[in-house]
Design an enzyme around this catalytic site. Structure first.
Site, PDB file in Angstrom:
ATOM      1  N   GLU A 156      73.212  14.269 -12.048  1.00  0.00           N
ATOM      2  CA  GLU A 156      73.545  15.234 -13.099  1.00  0.00           C
ATOM      3  C   GLU A 156      74.310  16.428 -12.543  1.00  0.00           C
ATOM      4  O   GLU A 156      75.253  16.927 -13.178  1.00  0.00           O
ATOM      5  CB  GLU A 156      72.266  15.718 -13.794  1.00  0.00           C
ATOM      6  N   ARG A 160      78.109  17.063 -13.913  1.00  0.00           N
ATOM      7  CA  ARG A 160      78.204  18.233 -14.790  1.00  0.00           C
ATOM      8  C   ARG A 160      78.703  19.474 -14.053  1.00  0.00           C
ATOM      9  O   ARG A 160      79.564  20.200 -14.560  1.00  0.00           O
ATOM     10  CB  ARG A 160      76.847  18.531 -15.436  1.00  0.00           C
ATOM     11  N   ASP A 293      75.634   2.252 -17.174  1.00  0.00           N
ATOM     12  CA  ASP A 293      76.913   2.421 -17.865  1.00  0.00           C
ATOM     13  C   ASP A 293      78.007   3.079 -17.036  1.00  0.00           C
ATOM     14  O   ASP A 293      79.116   2.548 -16.901  1.00  0.00           O
ATOM     15  CB  ASP A 293      76.703   3.201 -19.160  1.00  0.00           C
ATOM     16  N   GLU A 422      79.178   9.132 -26.838  1.00  0.00           N
ATOM     17  CA  GLU A 422      79.801   7.849 -26.496  1.00  0.00           C
ATOM     18  C   GLU A 422      80.586   7.212 -27.643  1.00  0.00           C
ATOM     19  O   GLU A 422      81.631   6.587 -27.417  1.00  0.00           O
ATOM     20  CB  GLU A 422      78.734   6.875 -25.975  1.00  0.00           C
TER      21      GLU A 422
END
Length: 523
Positions: A156, A160, A293, A422
């Site tokens: 993360e 980010r 993903d 998404e």
């Protein structure tokens, strides 16, 4: 190796890494230390030119335009929604990770890395929100201290924070952002000091210490190990430190370890969990959805980032496209459902994250070897996008849930709605691909439903259950709503020049990074 031994070795290797950086930093040009010679907050506003790697990309060329209302009613509403979300955070949660819109307070969901500010700054810049951008810039350059932050998620924080910093550096050319990015990247880099070379999932920024997640034991999630490469490649391209530049090879080597986890010759669909000690597979499940993903996304995006010169990533992408064709199930003439694999058995379940696929297929379409294959791939992308959009229409509140299932051949949707990006991501790429106005209609349908259902007094709130007639709301506004969902919405209704896809590739948090055709040649 026992767990404690692995933690100690991580600390030793990490300490050595920081020591080498510190020695390098006390060189003649003092590129990333303060006046005491300590590796610390980067205080030089513009480090000497000799400290910079020669650039071969068009830094700071993004055409910033201050937002002026009245040009497009839909863009006006999207920008106003962004302002509403940002102002709620700025008023009630400034400096915290995320806004709690119901309690009008801040929450540190990521251990205090100010994620909404850094995740959202490039959205503010691209939308022309000059005052809000300057507010975020001031915080990052004068109030963000990575050396004071404890245990964080490597995944993360990379996508980010490091991604956000590199993106705004690429857009503006402001080297003070690169200073902060290099500081963060260096501190995250100790994650690669595991026995297998796969990154530890958690590290402290304040000290060279990394560990695994207790819930997963010695296993690491495929997506978390395979979704750091775009950022570390971009950072290495600009870094002044040889040690930081070397992190690129470590990040890329993690891909090789992941590929070796498959017992098959094809590097397509990989196990969802990998043993950090050996690199062997630690699960029999395989999916294109949650937990996997963004690994598949980054395979094709590394090919794009390198100017489509690194054939290795193109071939891996082709392999997973072949596996994708084996797990899609036709629901009707217009919809494909992407199934999961459990112990090599197909399961008719799909999740919201899987809707990244159409965009990845669009980006990789030039890897098709024939017109027939190209047509097949585009058809798959279109049909998955339709399934993803349909998930919004199958719930009581009119917003998609996280869990999609086939029950008696019919699409059913369960779970909460978390303002995820998404589906909008898929719609954005399909709009750019086809120019079919249907995709803009779909995007606006989602926007209006979001405004009606999720907008609160000081921000936007997720829905706990999309099938409830009296939905309950969750008290958090995730940073990805600003960095991704609103950005994709804005891009769908903007001219292509707002984000030329022949110049930028978006990381998994929708941070634009410059395409660098010679990145494979830079050591």
């Amino acid at each position: 190796m026992h767990f404690g031994e692995m933690q100690v070795k991580s600390w030793i290797f990490g300490s050595w890494f920081l020591f080498v950086l510190n020695i390098w930093s006390v060189g003649a040009h003092v590129c990333n230390v303060d006046g005491t010679g300590r590796l610390h907050r980067l205080v030089r506003s513009t480090p000497p030119a000799e400290c910079r790697l020669a650039e071969g990309v068009d830094l700071g060329s993004y055409p910033f335009e201050r937002f002026e209302p009245g040009k497009s009613p839909k863009i006006d509403r999207i920008v106003n929604a962004t302002r509403h979300a940002w102002n709620g955070y700025a008023q009630y949660a400034w400096g915290y990770d995320e806004l709690a819109p119901l309690s009008k307070s801040g929450v540190n969901t990521f251990n205090g890395i100010a994620v909404t500010i850094i995740d959202g700054i490039d959205t503010l810049y691209m939308m022309g929100l000059e005052d809000e951008y300057n507010q975020a810039r001031d915080y990052i350059l004068h109030h963000f201290y990575p050396e004071e932050i404890g245990l964080v998620s490597v995944f993360e924080t990379t996508i980010r924070i490091l991604g956000g910093l590199l993106s705004i550096y690429h857009l503006t050319g402001d080297e003070e952002f690169l200073d902060v990015a290099e500081n963060v990247g260096m501190r995250l880099g100790v994650a690669f000091n595991s026995p297998s070379g796969l990154p530890f999932p958690q590290c402290t920024l304040s000290a060279p210490y990394c560990t695994t997640v207790a819930f997963h034991g010695f296993s690491v999630v495929l997506a978390e190990a395979g979704t750091l490469q775009l950022e570390f490649r971009a950072l290495a391209y600009h870094a002044r430190s040889a040690a930081v530049r070397g992190l690129r090879k470590k990040a890329e080597a993690a891909i090789d370890v992941l590929l070796s986890s498959s017992p098959l010759d094809s590097p397509g669909l990989l196990p969802s969990m990998i043993d950090i000690r050996t690199g062997a597979r630690a699960a029999t499940s395989k999916t294109f959805g949650a937990g996997a993903d963004s690994y598949y996304e980054y395979i094709v995006k590394m090919w794009i980032q390198g100017g489509k010169k690194e054939d290795k990533y193109k071939e891996i992408f082709r392999s997973w496209m072949q596996d994708l064709r084996r797990v899609v199930l036709e629901i009707d003439d217009d919809m494909y459902f992407v199934q999961m694999l459990s112990a090599d058995r197909l399961t008719p379940r799909m999740d919201h994250y899987t809707c990244f696929l159409p965009g990845a297929i669009y980006l990789g379409i030039e890897a098709a070897v024939s017109e027939a294959e190209r047509h097949t791939w585009q058809s798959i992308a279109e049909r998955i996008t339709r399934t993803c959009m349909e998930s919004y229409r199958k719930t009581r509140v009119g917003l998609s849930g996280d869990d999609l299932r086939l029950l008696n051949g019919a699409l059913r949707v369960f779970g909460g709605h978390h303002l995820r990006p998404e589906v909008l991501e898929a719609i954005f790429y399909m709009w750019r691909w086809t120019r079919d106005p249907m995709y803009r209609d779909w995007a606006w349908e989602i926007f209006e439903r979001t405004e009606r259902v999720c907008k609160s007094e000081v921000g936007y709130t997720p829905v706990a259950n999309v099938n409830s007639s009296r939905p309950k709301y969750l008290d958090v506004m995730h940073s990805f709503f600003l960095s991704e969902s609103l950005k994709y919405m804005h891009l769908i209704f903007s001219e292509d020049r707002v984000l030329p896809l022949d110049k930028y590739v978006l990381n998994t948090e929708a941070h634009p990074l410059l395409i660098m055709p010679n990145i494979g040649e830079v050591e």
